[in-house]
Design a protein around this motif. Structure first.
Motif, short mmCIF file in Angstrom:
data_model
loop_
_atom_site.label_atom_id
_atom_site.label_comp_id
_atom_site.label_asym_id
_atom_site.label_seq_id
_atom_site.Cartn_x
_atom_site.Cartn_y
_atom_site.Cartn_z
N HIS A 1 -12.21 -9.36 9.70
CA HIS A 1 -11.51 -8.10 9.41
C HIS A 1 -11.67 -6.99 10.47
O HIS A 1 -10.70 -6.45 10.97
N HIS B 1 -5.30 -4.73 -8.42
CA HIS B 1 -6.70 -4.44 -8.05
C HIS B 1 -7.47 -3.89 -9.24
O HIS B 1 -7.14 -2.83 -9.77
N ASN C 1 -17.01 -3.10 3.23
CA ASN C 1 -15.78 -3.88 3.10
C ASN C 1 -15.31 -4.36 4.46
O ASN C 1 -15.59 -5.50 4.85
N ILE C 2 -14.66 -3.51 5.21
CA ILE C 2 -14.05 -3.94 6.47
C ILE C 2 -15.00 -3.78 7.65
O ILE C 2 -15.18 -4.68 8.47
N GLU D 1 -3.36 -11.71 -3.54
CA GLU D 1 -4.13 -10.66 -4.22
C GLU D 1 -3.12 -9.67 -4.79
O GLU D 1 -2.18 -9.28 -4.11
N CYS E 1 -6.14 0.15 -4.38
CA CYS E 1 -5.77 -0.80 -3.33
C CYS E 1 -4.46 -1.44 -3.78
O CYS E 1 -4.46 -2.44 -4.48
N MET F 1 -0.49 -9.68 -0.09
CA MET F 1 -1.44 -9.00 -0.96
C MET F 1 -0.92 -7.60 -1.29
O MET F 1 -0.44 -6.90 -0.43
N GLU G 1 -7.63 -12.04 5.95
CA GLU G 1 -7.69 -10.80 6.73
C GLU G 1 -8.23 -11.00 8.14
O GLU G 1 -9.21 -10.36 8.53
N HIS H 1 -13.80 -15.44 -0.39
CA HIS H 1 -12.95 -15.82 0.75
C HIS H 1 -13.69 -16.86 1.56
O HIS H 1 -13.91 -16.69 2.76
C1 IPT Z 1 -8.26 -7.01 0.54
C2 IPT Z 1 -9.28 -8.08 0.78
O1 IPT Z 1 -8.71 -9.30 1.06
C3 IPT Z 1 -10.25 -8.24 -0.31
O2 IPT Z 1 -11.35 -8.93 0.19
C4 IPT Z 1 -10.67 -6.93 -0.88
O3 IPT Z 1 -11.25 -6.16 0.10
C5 IPT Z 1 -9.46 -6.24 -1.38
O4 IPT Z 1 -8.55 -6.04 -0.36
C6 IPT Z 1 -9.78 -4.89 -1.95
O5 IPT Z 1 -10.82 -4.89 -2.86
S1 IPT Z 1 -8.06 -6.24 2.07
C7 IPT Z 1 -7.38 -4.67 1.84
C8 IPT Z 1 -7.55 -3.88 3.10
C9 IPT Z 1 -5.93 -4.76 1.49
#
Ligand code: IPT
Length: 974
Positions: free
Chosen positions: A392, A506, A78-79, A503, A950, A479, A433, A365
């Motif tokens: 990110h 979740h 992810n990050i 966003e 999330c 988000m 992000e 994205h």
């Molecule tokens: C956020 C992201 O924009 C998205 O790509 C995805 O990762 C989502 O969260 C979770 O699935 S970023 C998150 C650190 C708030």
């Protein structure tokens, strides 16, 4: 000799965004082009400057080599970046794909301008023809074009080499939350134009029918632009004429007019049919560039939607109307091809979204495949078009790093240049992000000048202050903001911008709790206009061998609609390719499974988006309202359905009233309510009245429901039978293989795990409560059993009173939770049945899965579902299959024998083949072995699902409180 492109080391030069690449434009060259898709010679090098040696293999274009049998496999993070090097550096091991094939250039292309278009390559593309350097491009999600006129020969054959470097300075700004791949992910084309060509076409079409088409004209012939050229247009037969007053060739500046001219076409369409997501009316526009003698040098075709988008006060308006944004975030994803998506697949995505009430897409994205926007125009979606920027892991450094300035402006501007003519695109997004810095402001400045017709948004800027006019976001687009913060902002008197969450909700695993509460607040609060659910896809990749190379299990098969995941396959998520660093199942967070089977939340969403609402009684009738923004109800048909708890279901055709958007009317009750029959519910089943591009006639659109009569208190006639209790104080029953005991535990959902609840429950020992019998007390025919369930930090006292009733036994239960168990998953009974009871029939909410905070889309009625189909196969096994508001049910064998349960009030019930511990023990669905009998839970209270993986947890009203819980049920044999 060192290759000049390699010598440039463009993979570690963020300032170099391209070399030799043609400017982006909105002229669609796909029709009439030669496709270079198919099998190419392929070699995977360990680094871009490694020697190209050894035998060739074959790779399919478009496609990712990470899913074509190489040893460079997909990795999900992810990050975190998958390597430690800081921007702009890349790791020494840097998989580099060399693609090669011959191209035969038609002899008829002599004298024409010959252009190569590479749809998308990640992350750096180097182009060579016959060993000669042609160009470089970055941005893994936009096309790159190169003029090959000087390096190929019409009638001749050349060798085209595309070198794709996986890791680069660009990877640091393509750190999106999805699989890392490498390859050429969109089609490769070769096309030819006249040297005198339409270099770009910009279409502006307003709600008032005014059309303006700006044409940029270029002559690649080398000299001055030929004299006497002009443009003409045709809009579905209506002539579109050149505006004589428009400064034709920038004549005042000859340095420009030598090679580039501009012309404008205008028209006004009388009684224009305007474009909205509800009414996606499109006109066909042909733009022609003529030589002085009238012959046509170039043509460009567009589909035009007449619409306005603007922000007035704190409202986002489409054609003057404040719309609701019922959106979803969508990636270009496919379980078999990774990122390459076909027309049919994209269409299927959008058709499904339409059928479930979505009207908006954020292209999370990065700019999606161009076809996606054509389909959004055609089927009707509002699109937030997002640039390919997510830094990110190194967000803070990069946002202000001048070395990345070019890249930010390049990516945002090229997206706008490509997509500016799509009516569906209503908002530009600067990316995701990536913190917020001068590089964003630079990109925003470019967009504001180039396209003043659309708002722009960027979450990273909005985060600095939802109302601050100085920031590079016209929308407050947070988000995962808590709903109460959104409502408070809207009520604060300080709001200056529309609040539309980029966003929210979740969708990881069994999730999306409180979606209905969100929509109730959004619809009731001026200033709130909706948001984009995270996300459309569970990005599971189809896998038949596991990370150790062994075949995967055969459990849990056949549960998906289209049968892709047959026995012997599983959906891979992070870690399943043997990656050391990964983020597990966080990639499985969509509202559809990897084969596009809708998750239960989709049914909830469909109902929340209902165009037609039924609001119960007023003035002796039923209140119906049209909840759309732009159209009447003529596209819908309805049927009334009356469900009686003690009786069947009656139906009658509904005449839908003639209601304009926003209007309400009262219609008479379609049925005289029978005296008996008990609890009664009236449903209006609404379907499409005719075939639509996204749904055949008869497709369900919504099923709003009202209760006409509440249940009368049930009276249980006392029976005479005997209740048999064994030495452990457990009920003995011929159809039960495990007697009813107390359960406070569910197989943790992803929300339970990532939100920290499961950890607390385990610490309290709720997954392994130890039961101790305290006493068994016989009183008349009844028996009272007292027991204690000890966790590690507290003890629950539990009482069961068994009373014979006609045909069975009533069980009155009470559980007393200590204060320290202040938030548990459930309080209820669990028991197991003999094999063979394979059909569940119930009166309650259904037919699909529902939970206390996700039950809005499950109407009350008589439902019947085979036990094997009750369970929802979330990729990481977890609590699933629950049904909310169940009043009574039967579990039966084909010969109609079985058991019947009546509940004292509507309760959460689940019937599956799995114990909670079966689900907790495995990480993938294929490892699950269904039990022969049924595992039945009936809960006095069940915790909401929330979205804590999330974002916000469920609301306090959906928590299970400590203290005394009471519930009663009767068990009978059929
Ligand atoms: C956020 C992201 O924009 C998205 O790509 C995805 O990762 C989502 O969260 C979770 O699935 S970023 C998150 C650190 C708030």
């Amino acid at each position: 000799m060192t290759d000049p492109l390699l010598a440039l080391r463009p993979w570690e030069a963020p300032e170099v965004t391209s070399w030799g690449r043609l400017p982006m434009n909105a002229v669609d060259r796909r029709t009439g082009a030669h496709s270079l898709d198919g099998d190419w010679r392929f070699r995977l090098l360990s680094a871009p400057d490694a020697p190209v040696g050894g035998p060739w293999s074959t790779a399919t274009v478009p496609g990712v080599w990470t899913m074509q049998g190489t040893d460079d496999l997909p990795q999900y993070l992810n990050i975190r970046m998958p390597y430690a090097e800081f921007p702009p550096l890349s790791p020494p091991v840097n998989p580099t794909g060399v693609y090669e094939r011959e191209i035969d250039v038609p002899a008829e292309w002599a004298g024409r301008r010959i252009v190569l278009q590479v749809g998308a390559a990640e992350s750096v593309l180097l182009v060579h023809v016959d060993g000669r350097p042609v160009g470089v491009s970055k941005d893994s999600h936009l096309a790159a074009e190169f003029d090959l006129s000087d390096v190929v020969r019409p009638g001749g054959r050349s060798v085209l080499r595309l070198t794709v470097v996986k890791w680069s300075d660009a990877s640091h700004i393509e750190d999106q939350d999805h699989w890392w791949h490498g390859g050429i992910t969109r089609s490769v084309l070769l096309y030819a134009t006249d040297p005198l060509q339409l270099a770009d076409v910009t279409v502006r079409a307003g709600q008032d029918g005014a059309l303006r088409v700006d044409c940029r004209v270029r002559d690649a012939g080398g000299g001055a632009l030929p004299e006497g050229w002009y443009v003409s247009g045709d809009l579905d037969g209506l002539p579109v004429t050149q505006d004589a007053a428009f400064d034709l060739a920038n004549a005042e500046d000859e340095r420009v007019s030598d090679f580039l001219g501009e012309a404008r076409l205008t028209a006004r369409v009388p009684e224009v049919r305007t474009w909205t997501a509800e009414t996606p009316e499109l006109y066909g526009l042909i733009v022609r560039l003529h030589r002085a003698d009238g012959t046509v040098a170039d043509t460009s075709r567009h589909r035009v939607g007449f619409r306005d988008v603007e922000i007035v006060g704190r409202d986002l308006l489409v054609n003057g109307e404040r719309i609701f944004v019922r959106g979803v975030n969508r990636h270009d994803f496919h379980p078999l091809t990774g990122r390459t998506v076909s027309y049919d697949d994209m269409r299927a995505d959008l058709v499904l979204l339409k059928r479930f009430g979505f009207n908006a897409i954020r292209t999370a994205h990065y700019p999606n495949d161009p076809t996606l926007y054509d389909l959004a125009d055609e089927l009707g979606f509002y699109v937030v078009d997002e640039a390919d920027i997510e830094s990110h892991d190194h967000a803070h450094e990069i946002a202000d790093d001048p070395r990345y300035l070019n890249a930010f402006v390049d990516r945002v501007s090229r997206m706008v240049l490509r997509d500016k003519n799509h009516p569906s695109v209503i908002i530009w997004s600067l990316g995701n992000e990536s913190d917020y810095g001068a590089n964003h402001d630079a990109a925003a400045g470019w967009v504001r000048r180039h396209d003043p017709t659309r708002p722009l948004q960027y979450e990273g800027a909005a985060k600095r202050g939802w109302a601050d006019p100085e920031l590079a976001s016209d929308i407050a687009c947070p988000m995962y903001a808590p709903l109460e913060d959104c409502v408070a902002h809207a009520l604060s008197g300080q709001q200056t911008k529309p609040l539309i969450q980029c966003e929210y909700s979740h969708a990881m695993g069994n999730s999306n709790g409180t979606l209905a509460d969100h929509w109730a607040a959004i619809e009731a609060t001026p200033g709130l206009q909706g948001g984009f659910i995270w996300e459309f896809w569970d990005h599971g990749i189809l896998q038949s061998v596991n990370e150790d190379g062994r075949p995967v299990g055969r459990g849990g098969a056949g549960l998906y609609d289209n049968g892709v995941a047959a026995p012997g396959y599983r959906w891979a998520y992070g870690g399943d390719f043997g990656e050391k660093d990964h983020d597990g199942a966080f990639i499985a967070d969509g509202v559809v499974f990897p084969d596009r089977t809708p998750k239960p939340v989709m049914y909830e969403h469909r109902e929340l988006a209902a165009p037609l609402r039924l609001q119960g009684f007023r003035h002796e009738g039923l209140v119906l309202s049209n909840h759309q923004h732009f159209r009447g109800l003529e596209w819908l048909a309805g049927e009334w359905e009356l469900s009686l708890a003690h009786g069947g279901t009656l139906t009658a055709t509904a005449e839908l009233p003639d209601l304009r958007p926003g209007e309400t009317t009262v219609v008479p009750l379609p049925f005289a309510l029978p005296e008996d029959g008990g609890e009664a519910w009236l449903t209006l089943r609404v379907t499409t009245a005719q075939d639509l591009p996204w749904a055949p006639r008869g497709t369900q659109v919504c099923a709003p429901q009202v209760q006409l009569r509440a249940a009368a208190p049930a009276e249980e006639p006392v029976g005479s039978g005997r209740v048999e209790i064994d030495a452990d104080g457990l009920l003995v029953h011929p159809l039960l293989t495990a007697a009813p005991t107390l359960s406070l535990w569910r197989a943790p959902t992803d929300n339970d795990e990532l939100g920290g609840m499961a950890l607390r429950w385990r610490t309290w020992g709720l997954d392994s409560l130890v039961r101790k019998l305290l006493s068994v007390h016989q009183e008349g025919d009844g028996v009272t059993v007292l027991s204690e369930y000890a966790g590690t930090t507290g003890v629950v006292r539990h009482r069961q009173v068994f009373t014979p009733v006609e045909g069975g036994v009533r069980i009155d239960e009470q559980a007393e939770l200590p204060e320290e168990f202040d938030d548990v998953a459930r309080v209820g009974s669990v028991f197991e049945t003999v094999a063979g009871l394979d059909l569940l029939e119930w009166f309650g909410q259904g037919p699909w899965e529902s939970y206390p905070d996700r039950s809005g889309g499950a109407p009350v009625g008589h439902h019947s579902v085979p036990v094997d189909e009750l369970f929802t196969p979330y990729l990481r096994p977890q609590e699933s299959g629950g049904r909310h508001g169940v009043r009574r049910f039967t579990l039966s064998a084909p010969d109609a024998t079985g058991l019947a349960v009546t509940l004292d009030e509507p309760r959460q019930v689940s019937v599956t083949r799995y114990r909670a511990e079966d689900l907790t023990a495995v990480s993938h669905h294929d490892e699950l072995l269904p039990r022969a009998g049924c595992v039945v839970h009936l809960d006095a209270a069940h915790r909401g699902l929330g979205t804590a993986s999330c974002g916000p947890d469920t609301f306090p009203s959906y928590l299970v409180a400590p203290g005394v819980h009471r519930w009663s049920w009767t068990l009978r044999v059929l």
